[in-house]
Enzyme design. Structure first.
Site, PDB file in Angstrom:
ATOM      1  N   ARG A 166      10.453  19.615  -0.190  1.00  0.00           N
ATOM      2  CA  ARG A 166      10.663  19.095   0.955  1.00  0.00           C
ATOM      3  C   ARG A 166       9.315  18.344   1.611  1.00  0.00           C
ATOM      4  O   ARG A 166       8.373  18.387   0.831  1.00  0.00           O
ATOM      5  CB  ARG A 166      10.842  20.375   1.854  1.00  0.00           C
ATOM      6  CG  ARG A 166      11.890  21.472   1.845  1.00  0.00           C
ATOM      7  CD  ARG A 166      11.898  22.437   2.598  1.00  0.00           C
ATOM      8  NE  ARG A 166      12.855  23.465   2.313  1.00  0.00           N
ATOM      9  CZ  ARG A 166      12.834  24.493   1.819  1.00  0.00           C
ATOM     10  NH1 ARG A 166      11.581  24.756   1.098  1.00  0.00           N
ATOM     11  NH2 ARG A 166      14.029  25.272   1.405  1.00  0.00           N
ATOM     12  N   LYS A 190       9.376  27.450   3.264  1.00  0.00           N
ATOM     13  CA  LYS A 190       9.888  28.133   4.441  1.00  0.00           C
ATOM     14  C   LYS A 190       9.499  29.579   4.393  1.00  0.00           C
ATOM     15  O   LYS A 190       9.798  30.172   3.494  1.00  0.00           O
ATOM     16  CB  LYS A 190      11.233  27.549   4.827  1.00  0.00           C
ATOM     17  CG  LYS A 190      11.672  26.216   5.037  1.00  0.00           C
ATOM     18  CD  LYS A 190      13.114  26.189   5.602  1.00  0.00           C
ATOM     19  CE  LYS A 190      13.346  24.676   5.927  1.00  0.00           C
ATOM     20  NZ  LYS A 190      14.926  24.399   6.362  1.00  0.00           N
ATOM     21  N   HIS A 259      14.587  13.387   1.902  1.00  0.00           N
ATOM     22  CA  HIS A 259      15.559  14.425   1.546  1.00  0.00           C
ATOM     23  C   HIS A 259      16.781  13.994   0.757  1.00  0.00           C
ATOM     24  O   HIS A 259      17.446  14.644   0.145  1.00  0.00           O
ATOM     25  CB  HIS A 259      16.178  14.728   2.881  1.00  0.00           C
ATOM     26  CG  HIS A 259      16.375  16.317   2.901  1.00  0.00           C
ATOM     27  ND1 HIS A 259      14.879  16.936   3.006  1.00  0.00           N
ATOM     28  CD2 HIS A 259      17.266  16.956   2.992  1.00  0.00           C
ATOM     29  CE1 HIS A 259      15.621  18.339   3.106  1.00  0.00           C
ATOM     30  NE2 HIS A 259      16.863  18.476   3.222  1.00  0.00           N
ATOM     31  N   ARG A 262      15.606  14.762  -2.756  1.00  0.00           N
ATOM     32  CA  ARG A 262      16.020  16.062  -2.907  1.00  0.00           C
ATOM     33  C   ARG A 262      17.158  16.430  -3.370  1.00  0.00           C
ATOM     34  O   ARG A 262      17.766  17.361  -4.252  1.00  0.00           O
ATOM     35  CB  ARG A 262      15.372  16.944  -1.731  1.00  0.00           C
ATOM     36  CG  ARG A 262      15.743  18.555  -1.611  1.00  0.00           C
ATOM     37  CD  ARG A 262      14.937  19.125  -0.520  1.00  0.00           C
ATOM     38  NE  ARG A 262      15.422  20.400  -0.220  1.00  0.00           N
ATOM     39  CZ  ARG A 262      14.799  21.579  -0.637  1.00  0.00           C
ATOM     40  NH1 ARG A 262      13.960  21.579  -1.464  1.00  0.00           N
ATOM     41  NH2 ARG A 262      15.313  22.730  -0.360  1.00  0.00           N
ATOM     42  N   HIS A 285      16.000  27.792  -1.542  1.00  0.00           N
ATOM     43  CA  HIS A 285      16.903  28.207  -0.708  1.00  0.00           C
ATOM     44  C   HIS A 285      16.898  29.656  -0.720  1.00  0.00           C
ATOM     45  O   HIS A 285      16.773  30.393  -1.609  1.00  0.00           O
ATOM     46  CB  HIS A 285      18.293  27.608  -0.983  1.00  0.00           C
ATOM     47  CG  HIS A 285      18.540  26.204  -0.879  1.00  0.00           C
ATOM     48  ND1 HIS A 285      19.340  25.382  -1.523  1.00  0.00           N
ATOM     49  CD2 HIS A 285      17.951  25.109  -0.219  1.00  0.00           C
ATOM     50  CE1 HIS A 285      19.584  24.082  -0.948  1.00  0.00           C
ATOM     51  NE2 HIS A 285      18.442  24.120  -0.472  1.00  0.00           N
ATOM     52  N   TYR A 294      26.259  21.426  -3.336  1.00  0.00           N
ATOM     53  CA  TYR A 294      26.183  20.376  -4.118  1.00  0.00           C
ATOM     54  C   TYR A 294      27.056  20.374  -5.111  1.00  0.00           C
ATOM     55  O   TYR A 294      27.226  19.677  -6.143  1.00  0.00           O
ATOM     56  CB  TYR A 294      24.560  20.449  -5.014  1.00  0.00           C
ATOM     57  CG  TYR A 294      23.735  20.259  -3.799  1.00  0.00           C
ATOM     58  CD1 TYR A 294      23.340  18.978  -3.492  1.00  0.00           C
ATOM     59  CD2 TYR A 294      22.738  21.570  -3.589  1.00  0.00           C
ATOM     60  CE1 TYR A 294      22.236  18.844  -2.634  1.00  0.00           C
ATOM     61  CE2 TYR A 294      21.674  21.065  -2.636  1.00  0.00           C
ATOM     62  CZ  TYR A 294      21.332  20.011  -1.899  1.00  0.00           C
ATOM     63  OH  TYR A 294      20.447  19.578  -1.209  1.00  0.00           O
TER      64      TYR A 294
END
Length: 313
Positions: A166, A190, A259, A262, A285, A294
């Site tokens: 990110r 995150k 992104h 990514r 994730h 994806y």
């Protein structure tokens, strides 16, 4: 009165402000969510509190399910997208949940609000040859670009595509990190969750070249952050976006962001045979469902291969 028409200076009852700030403090210092997420919650809850105050609701305890539905209905009439409404709904649910946890409210009216399904568009990705063209453009000599800028931008693109980081994670990389273990980086994602990402040889070489030029510049920096400006200041999110956008336009590519790289990283891994769990881990994730978007792209890729290669297509 439309929610979007309330000016920023409109008064909010002090109780709402205190409750909002307590949640933001909790998110930042206990849950360790990103500054970007905290800012988003602040905007959404402030808008919600201003709307409630305007209609005479001076305390969150007075909020009912009907009030929440009226708020969501107003957002819809204001023309907000389903994704934006879903985001605001999530912020308000977190707000009321926290009020119950802290004893400010004895019930949570948002529990029965429900969560609508939001259509998720397939993420934009680049083909492998487009990624190669993008990185080659950064390496190409430009009259306005110093060797330092060329090397830095090349390293930024190589690292983004090699790791799937990110933007916030890229900005936080340090020289110490890349020098200690050049092929494996520990990054803080995150929720302050640490994970390992892998650096391919092209990315490692790009970093080495960049650090050589950075050293030759004799740039004075009172920090250890990896990616910097010629003046020694750290590159923030906006600066990284500008680098990617500039190089993409030079390569004749439109609508390319960090992104996008990514997304391309994840898609190309799956096309190459990587399993979904491994890609989930590399992307950081929390849930597999986020990574599964994806698989739609790789299914399209497989369909194209079948259509072009099968003798009985």
């Amino acid at each position: 009165m439309p929610a979007s028409t309330y000016p920023e200076q409109s008064k909010i009852h002090p109780v709402w402000i205190a409750c909002r700030d307590e949640l933001l403090h909790y998110l930042a210092n206990v849950r360790h969510v990103s500054d970007h997420t905290v800012a988003g919650y602040r905007r959404d809850i402030t808008q919600y509190a201003r709307w409630c105050t305007a209609f005479g609701i001076e305390h969150p305890q007075e909020v009912t399910l009907s009030v929440l539905r009226a708020w969501i209905g107003q957002l819809s009439r204001d023309g907000l997208s389903r994704a934006s409404i879903s985001r605001k709904r999530s912020a308000i649910r977190a707000f009321h949940k926290r009020l119950v946890e802290t004893g400010v409210m004895d019930h949570d009216p948002s529990q029965r609000l429900g969560t609508p399904k939001v259509h998720r568009d397939h993420p934009d990705t680049l083909r492998r040859d487009q990624v190669a063209a993008l990185i080659a453009q950064a390496k190409a000599h430009g009259d306005k670009d110093s060797p330092f800028i060329q090397a830095r931008d090349t390293a930024i693109l190589e690292v983004l595509y090699s790791t799937g980081l990110r933007v916030s994670e890229l900005c936080a990389l340090t020289c110490t990190q890349v020098l200690e273990r050049p092929n494996v980086l520990r990054v803080m994602g995150k929720g302050r969750k640490e994970r390992q990402v892998l650096l391919g040889e092209p990315a490692q070489q790009a970093i080495r070249t960049y650090l050589t030029h950075r050293s030759a510049q004799n740039i004075s920096a009172n920090h250890d952050l990896l990616f910097i400006s010629p003046k020694g200041t750290p590159l923030d999110r906006s600066a990284i976006y500008r680098v990617v956008d500039k190089r993409a336009k030079q390569a004749g590519l439109a609508n390319v962001s960090p992104h996008t790289l990514r997304h391309s990283f994840a898609t190309h891994l799956l096309e190459g045979g990587a399993d979904l769990r491994s890609v989930q881990e590399l992307l950081g994730h929390d849930v597999l469902a986020t990574t599964q978007i994806y698989t739609h792209l790789t299914t399209d890729h497989i369909r194209d291969v079948h259509a072009s290669a099968h003798p009985r297509r």
